[in-house]
Scaffold this motif. Structure first.
Motif, PDB file in Angstrom:
ATOM      1  N   VAL A 179       6.590   4.863   4.171  1.00 18.92           N
ATOM      2  CA  VAL A 179       7.424   4.603   5.351  1.00 18.92           C
ATOM      3  C   VAL A 179       8.755   3.992   4.913  1.00 18.92           C
ATOM      4  CG1 VAL A 179       7.613   3.338   7.527  1.00 18.92           C
ATOM      5  CG2 VAL A 179       5.447   4.434   6.912  1.00 18.92           C
ATOM      6  N   LEU A 180       8.726   3.080   3.939  1.00 23.43           N
ATOM      7  CA  LEU A 180       9.980   2.517   3.416  1.00 23.43           C
ATOM      8  C   LEU A 180      10.842   3.614   2.786  1.00 23.43           C
ATOM      9  CD1 LEU A 180       8.895  -0.854   1.763  1.00 23.43           C
ATOM     10  CD2 LEU A 180      10.270  -0.532   3.830  1.00 23.43           C
ATOM     11  N   ALA A 181      10.208   4.560   2.110  1.00 17.53           N
ATOM     12  CA  ALA A 181      10.950   5.675   1.525  1.00 17.53           C
ATOM     13  C   ALA A 181      11.602   6.505   2.627  1.00 17.53           C
ATOM     14  CB  ALA A 181      10.021   6.543   0.669  1.00 17.53           C
ATOM     15  N   ASN A 182      10.911   6.674   3.746  1.00 14.46           N
ATOM     16  CA  ASN A 182      11.485   7.392   4.882  1.00 14.46           C
ATOM     17  C   ASN A 182      12.719   6.661   5.401  1.00 14.46           C
ATOM     18  OD1 ASN A 182      12.043   8.671   7.349  1.00 14.46           O
ATOM     19  ND2 ASN A 182       9.897   9.017   7.797  1.00 14.46           N
ATOM     20  N   ILE A 183      12.638   5.341   5.482  1.00 15.49           N
ATOM     21  CA  ILE A 183      13.790   4.546   5.929  1.00 15.49           C
ATOM     22  C   ILE A 183      14.962   4.722   4.966  1.00 15.49           C
ATOM     23  CG2 ILE A 183      14.634   2.186   6.299  1.00 15.49           C
ATOM     24  CD1 ILE A 183      11.736   1.516   7.276  1.00 15.49           C
TER      25      ILE A 183
ATOM     26  N   GLY B 132       0.833  -1.196   0.000  1.00 13.06           N
ATOM     27  CA  GLY B 132       0.000   0.000   0.000  1.00 13.06           C
ATOM     28  C   GLY B 132       0.869   1.248   0.000  1.00 13.06           C
ATOM     29  N   GLU B 133       0.234   2.373  -0.322  1.00 10.41           N
ATOM     30  CA  GLU B 133       0.968   3.630  -0.424  1.00 10.41           C
ATOM     31  C   GLU B 133       1.624   4.019   0.905  1.00 10.41           C
ATOM     32  OE1 GLU B 133       0.367   8.282  -1.774  1.00 10.41           O
ATOM     33  OE2 GLU B 133      -1.375   6.971  -1.686  1.00 10.41           O
ATOM     34  N   THR B 134       0.926   3.838   2.016  1.00 13.00           N
ATOM     35  CA  THR B 134       1.485   4.205   3.316  1.00 13.00           C
ATOM     36  C   THR B 134       2.739   3.410   3.616  1.00 13.00           C
ATOM     37  OG1 THR B 134      -0.676   4.848   4.173  1.00 13.00           O
ATOM     38  CG2 THR B 134       1.028   4.336   5.798  1.00 13.00           C
TER      39      THR B 134
ATOM     40  N   HIS C  34      15.803  14.096  -0.246  1.00 11.84           N
ATOM     41  CA  HIS C  34      14.409  14.513  -0.424  1.00 11.84           C
ATOM     42  C   HIS C  34      13.724  13.657  -1.489  1.00 11.84           C
ATOM     43  CE1 HIS C  34      11.103  17.193  -1.791  1.00 11.84           C
ATOM     44  NE2 HIS C  34      10.977  17.370  -0.487  1.00 11.84           N
ATOM     45  N   GLU C  35      14.435  13.331  -2.550  1.00 10.92           N
ATOM     46  CA  GLU C  35      13.853  12.490  -3.604  1.00 10.92           C
ATOM     47  C   GLU C  35      13.504  11.120  -3.051  1.00 10.92           C
ATOM     48  OE1 GLU C  35      13.022   9.823  -6.601  1.00 10.92           O
ATOM     49  OE2 GLU C  35      14.891   9.611  -5.469  1.00 10.92           O
ATOM     50  N   LEU C  36      14.390  10.541  -2.268  1.00 13.82           N
ATOM     51  CA  LEU C  36      14.108   9.241  -1.651  1.00 13.82           C
ATOM     52  C   LEU C  36      12.898   9.328  -0.721  1.00 13.82           C
ATOM     53  CD1 LEU C  36      17.684   7.959  -0.748  1.00 13.82           C
ATOM     54  CD2 LEU C  36      16.116   6.977  -2.424  1.00 13.82           C
ATOM     55  N   LEU C  37      12.830  10.389   0.054  1.00 12.73           N
ATOM     56  CA  LEU C  37      11.749  10.557   1.019  1.00 12.73           C
ATOM     57  C   LEU C  37      10.394  10.734   0.336  1.00 12.73           C
ATOM     58  CD1 LEU C  37      10.853  11.005   3.979  1.00 12.73           C
ATOM     59  CD2 LEU C  37      11.314  13.439   3.613  1.00 12.73           C
ATOM     60  N   MET C  38      10.331  11.514  -0.721  1.00 12.59           N
ATOM     61  CA  MET C  38       9.047  11.923  -1.296  1.00 12.59           C
ATOM     62  C   MET C  38       8.603  11.111  -2.504  1.00 12.59           C
ATOM     63  SD  MET C  38       8.271  14.220   0.814  1.00 12.59           S
ATOM     64  CE  MET C  38       6.785  14.798   0.052  1.00 12.59           C
TER      65      MET C  38
ATOM     66  N   ARG D 103       1.911  10.317  -3.402  1.00 11.41           N
ATOM     67  CA  ARG D 103       1.089  10.579  -4.586  1.00 11.41           C
ATOM     68  C   ARG D 103       0.777  12.068  -4.734  1.00 11.41           C
ATOM     69  NH1 ARG D 103      -4.556   8.061  -4.525  1.00 11.41           N
ATOM     70  NH2 ARG D 103      -3.541   7.193  -2.730  1.00 11.41           N
ATOM     71  N   ALA D 104       0.553  12.764  -3.614  1.00 13.69           N
ATOM     72  CA  ALA D 104       0.154  14.168  -3.672  1.00 13.69           C
ATOM     73  C   ALA D 104       1.311  15.093  -4.059  1.00 13.69           C
ATOM     74  CB  ALA D 104      -0.425  14.597  -2.332  1.00 13.69           C
ATOM     75  N   THR D 105       2.510  14.809  -3.576  1.00 15.28           N
ATOM     76  CA  THR D 105       3.625  15.737  -3.801  1.00 15.28           C
ATOM     77  C   THR D 105       4.847  15.080  -4.426  1.00 15.28           C
ATOM     78  OG1 THR D 105       4.439  15.374  -1.559  1.00 15.28           O
ATOM     79  CG2 THR D 105       2.924  17.233  -1.883  1.00 15.28           C
ATOM     80  N   GLY D 106       4.730  13.829  -4.833  1.00 23.62           N
ATOM     81  CA  GLY D 106       5.877  13.101  -5.382  1.00 23.62           C
ATOM     82  C   GLY D 106       6.490  13.734  -6.609  1.00 23.62           C
ATOM     83  N   GLN D 107       5.696  14.503  -7.355  1.00 17.39           N
ATOM     84  CA  GLN D 107       6.252  15.136  -8.554  1.00 17.39           C
ATOM     85  C   GLN D 107       7.287  16.202  -8.191  1.00 17.39           C
ATOM     86  OE1 GLN D 107       3.073  15.626  -7.513  1.00 17.39           O
ATOM     87  NE2 GLN D 107       2.368  17.673  -8.014  1.00 17.39           N
ATOM     88  N   PHE D 108       7.326  16.610  -6.911  1.00 20.57           N
ATOM     89  CA  PHE D 108       8.304  17.604  -6.460  1.00 20.57           C
ATOM     90  C   PHE D 108       9.500  16.966  -5.757  1.00 20.57           C
ATOM     91  CE2 PHE D 108       4.076  19.692  -6.180  1.00 20.57           C
ATOM     92  CZ  PHE D 108       4.235  20.561  -7.260  1.00 20.57           C
ATOM     93  N   ALA D 109       9.565  15.645  -5.750  1.00 18.65           N
ATOM     94  CA  ALA D 109      10.642  14.938  -5.054  1.00 18.65           C
ATOM     95  C   ALA D 109      11.995  15.352  -5.613  1.00 18.65           C
ATOM     96  CB  ALA D 109      10.447  13.428  -5.183  1.00 18.65           C
TER      97      ALA D 109
END
Length: 189
Positions: A114-118, A108-110, A143-147, A151-157
């Motif tokens: 969380v994996l991206a945060n790790i 799932g997206e959540t 920041h790219e890894l985190l975001m 879905r809402a803001t990933g285009q700004f990663a």
């Protein structure tokens, strides 16, 4: 000296909501003091604590339990990332997180966020522990890894923001926000 900067919010006239949602208004954004690296210092007690912690880490790194230390470090990194994700409203059980790590395409997206945060936290540690200087590109990479999974803001990663952001309140404007950080135009001052 920290100040507040007033700005006018010009809403999207096609935004959802009543007349109030489509009205302009003035808001205040916080402008913090600039960091002065020369002014950063630790008390003698804090410097002693840091030296003792560094010594303990050095002893542990050269000890016989290095594999156990690496396992503990991974668990601590994961726990910190999960706790940090909770601050952002991302709740994920350890089981869902493990399943997502094993098969991200079915997660799932959540869990993916969380994996991206790790991953971002791991990159931050690598950059901080290395001999290289911290660069703008290194920060953008974290920041790219985190975001990347948002879905809402990933285009700004991996990019510096170009629009005002805020914490709390409405999702379409800073009206009723709990906190409004500096506008992007002041970020490099």
């Amino acid at each position: 000296m920290a100040t507040w900067q007033e700005a006018v919010w010009v809403p999207d006239l096609s935004a959802l909501g009543g007349r109030r949602a489509r009205q302009s208004f003035t808001y205040r954004a916080f402008i913090p003091d600039r960091l002065d690296p020369a002014a950063l210092s630790f008390s003698a007690a804090t410097a002693t604590d840091i030296a003792e912690a560094e010594s303990a880490i050095a002893v542990a790194d050269h000890g016989q339990h290095l594999v156990a230390m690496e396992t503990l470090a991974r668990l601590l990194l994961r726990s910190e990332s999960v706790a940090s994700s909770r601050i952002e409203g991302l709740e994920c059980s350890q089981r869902r997180l493990a399943e997502a790590a094993f098969a991200p395409e079915h997660a799932g997206e959540t869990a993916r966020q969380v994996l991206a945060n790790i991953d971002a936290m791991r990159r931050a540690i690598e950059l901080g522990a290395g001999e290289r200087e911290l660069t703008v590109e290194g920060i953008k990479g974290m920041h790219e890894l985190l975001m990347r999974e948002d879905r809402a803001t990933g285009q700004f990663a991996g990019e510096f923001r170009s629009r005002q952001n805020w914490i709390g309140g409405r999702s379409d404007s800073p009206r009723d926000a709990a906190f409004i950080p500096p506008p992007p135009s002041t970020s490099s001052r």
